[in-house]
Design an enzyme around this catalytic site. Structure first.
Site, mmCIF file in Angstrom:
data_model
loop_
_atom_site.group_PDB
_atom_site.id
_atom_site.type_symbol
_atom_site.label_atom_id
_atom_site.label_comp_id
_atom_site.label_asym_id
_atom_site.label_seq_id
_atom_site.Cartn_x
_atom_site.Cartn_y
_atom_site.Cartn_z
ATOM 1 N N HIS A 276 0.482 -1.181 -0.009
ATOM 2 C CA HIS A 276 0.140 0.052 0.216
ATOM 3 C C HIS A 276 0.852 1.623 -0.129
ATOM 4 O O HIS A 276 0.526 2.167 -0.434
ATOM 5 C CB HIS A 276 -1.145 -0.071 1.006
ATOM 6 C CG HIS A 276 -1.586 1.474 1.433
ATOM 7 N ND1 HIS A 276 -2.309 1.540 1.097
ATOM 8 C CD2 HIS A 276 -1.511 2.537 2.191
ATOM 9 C CE1 HIS A 276 -3.091 2.863 1.501
ATOM 10 N NE2 HIS A 276 -2.513 3.029 2.505
ATOM 11 N N GLU A 277 2.024 0.705 0.902
ATOM 12 C CA GLU A 277 2.644 2.795 1.167
ATOM 13 C C GLU A 277 3.576 2.699 -0.802
ATOM 14 O O GLU A 277 3.774 3.355 -0.431
ATOM 15 C CB GLU A 277 3.528 2.512 2.252
ATOM 16 C CG GLU A 277 3.078 1.998 3.247
ATOM 17 C CD GLU A 277 2.051 4.038 3.807
ATOM 18 O OE1 GLU A 277 2.998 4.421 3.197
ATOM 19 O OE2 GLU A 277 0.671 3.619 4.362
ATOM 20 N N HIS A 280 1.122 4.419 -2.909
ATOM 21 C CA HIS A 280 2.000 5.756 -3.317
ATOM 22 C C HIS A 280 2.635 6.886 -2.806
ATOM 23 O O HIS A 280 2.519 7.177 -4.681
ATOM 24 C CB HIS A 280 1.766 5.914 -1.036
ATOM 25 C CG HIS A 280 0.136 6.351 -0.478
ATOM 26 N ND1 HIS A 280 -0.490 7.303 -0.673
ATOM 27 C CD2 HIS A 280 0.194 5.588 0.958
ATOM 28 C CE1 HIS A 280 -1.424 6.659 -0.305
ATOM 29 N NE2 HIS A 280 -1.097 5.535 0.981
ATOM 30 N N GLU A 354 -5.683 7.259 -0.705
ATOM 31 C CA GLU A 354 -5.413 6.364 -0.212
ATOM 32 C C GLU A 354 -6.515 5.031 -0.531
ATOM 33 O O GLU A 354 -5.934 3.778 -0.980
ATOM 34 C CB GLU A 354 -6.502 6.988 1.081
ATOM 35 C CG GLU A 354 -5.423 7.335 1.878
ATOM 36 C CD GLU A 354 -3.980 6.385 2.701
ATOM 37 O OE1 GLU A 354 -4.271 5.460 3.153
ATOM 38 O OE2 GLU A 354 -3.345 7.599 2.617
#
Length: 411
Positions: A276-277, A280, A354
């Site tokens: 997930h990070e 980004h 997100e």
């Protein structure tokens, strides 16, 4: 406009902000006992759910007390000309405007922290302790306070001194130099925060060789994301709550895992969180957020430059001698409604980002593992699973757990 009218506007803004904030909190509290959605039934068992409700209610009551105390002290300080008194006190030590400003804000910050420390102590050693989160010792609590004061004095004082120096040397153009300085400082801190600031408060050690490290490297290689620095931070010395974050650019990229996260999640779940990070970074969210934030900072500084020379900003606070630091206080309050609006827009953008990062983790790694990790993290922190929509819209930088689970579960 007379100084008195401006004073009443300032008081009105402070009171209105408090009333709106407390109303949103009230709406949110009315949903504490809502039934848990079907998608989240497995987050809490009955005992854990009752515990999460108790935690939410206790924090709500505590927040109501602390915020009411704060607004009363703040209003009293304005009404009884507290800023004029502190300004006079600062000027009794020096005639240099930079020195006066540093003493002025030093007194304000120390006084505020002294008043807030009992509440912070109670929250840490009573509420957080009661619900099994606190691991902070009283000695560590005191040391953190002292370190925080020193950092504020060195970094905050240094930044303030440079900005005032720009103002003295360049006049109305100070906002341009300040904007450039803040931009450089922001990039510097983004790159070096974990290596310069974090070690003051926490110990970071390289992640040990093993299955977790191998899995992280394997996914990073697959995703085309070069990372050579993976560290574990001793977050457990303060709290049982878990976290993980990325920092830096290029060769300074660093993955930081809380030791509590490693203890709470499986290897697959941790890699899902990191996926997930990485999402980004792949979607350029970090750069976009930085540039948008700097753009808004530039607009704010430009507007401030148009008003700073107006003596009414100081006179509204009963200060006879116009000054940069008093003007900064007044402008900050007058600009706060605009800051609230831009904050809402930034939160909206953040929630969109997100979702995009979640989708990246779902496509490139494992959506179910990310769902499982999010549920565990919510359970272990006794998170609110049923927040009011208004609270989410105004304050949430992330979608709710329910919204994220629904998004990750969709095809």
């Amino acid at each position: 406009m007379s100084p008195q009218i401006l004073f009443y506007i300032i008081i009105g803004i402070l009171v209105l902000d408090f009333v709106i904030d407390k109303y949103i909190d009230h709406l949110n509290a009315r949903h504490f006992n809502d039934d848990i959605p079907d998608e989240l039934k497995d987050v809490y068992n009955q005992e854990e759910y009752f515990k999460s409700q108790a935690y939410k209610k206790e924090n709500y009551r505590f927040s109501l007390i602390t915020s009411t105390f704060t607004i009363l002290i703040t209003l009293g300080f304005f009404i009884f000309e507290g800023f004029a008194w502190v300004d006079g006190f600062a000027r009794s030590f020096s005639n240099n405007e930079i020195s006066v400003a540093l003493i002025f804000f030093g007194v304000i910050m120390i006084g505020s922290d002294i008043l807030n420390t009992p509440f912070s102590y109670y929250h840490t050693f009573v509420i957080e302790e009661k619900f099994g989160f606190n691991k902070t010792s009283k000695r560590l609590f005191l040391i953190d306070k002292i370190k925080g004061w020193l950092l504020s004095a060195i970094i905050g004082g240094g930044i303030l001194a440079i900005i005032i120096w720009f103002y003295q040397k360049t006049g109305d153009l100070f906002w341009v130099y300040t904007w450039l300085f803040i931009g450089v400082f922001t990039i510097f801190m983004t790159m070096f925060y974990s290596s310069l600031i974090v070690p003051i408060f926490n110990k970071q050690t390289p992640l040990e060789e093993g299955a977790l490290k191998e899995s992280i490297y394997a996914f990073s290689k697959k995703a085309g994301f070069t990372v050579n620095n993976i560290y574990v931070i001793d977050g457990s010395k303060r709290s049982t709550k878990a976290n993980a974050y990325f920092s830096g650019f290029g060769a300074k990229k660093r993955i930081v895992l809380y030791d509590t996260l490693i203890n709470d999640l499986s290897t697959e779940e941790i890699v899902a969180v990191l996926a997930h990070e990485i999402g980004h970074y792949k979607k350029k969210h970090v750069m976009i957020n930085m540039f948008v934030s700097l753009f808004l900072t530039g607009i704010t500084l430009f507007i401030f430059s148009l008003l700073i020379n107006n003596a009414i900003l100081s006179e509204a606070l009963s200060v006879k001698m116009p000054s940069f630091h008093i003007g900064l206080i007044t402008f900050g309050i007058l600009y706060s409604p605009i800051s609230e609006l831009t904050g809402i827009l930034m939160n909206y953008m953040s929630r969109k980002f997100e979702y995009q990062a979640d989708n990246y983790a779902k496509i490139k790694y494992n959506g179910e593992a990310l769902i499982s990790s999010l549920k565990k993290l919510s359970r272990n922190s006794l998170s609110n699973l049923t927040p009011h929509k208004a609270n989410v819209f105004i304050h949430y930088s992330h979608p709710t757990l329910l919204q994220r689970v629904k998004n990750l579960s969709s095809t």
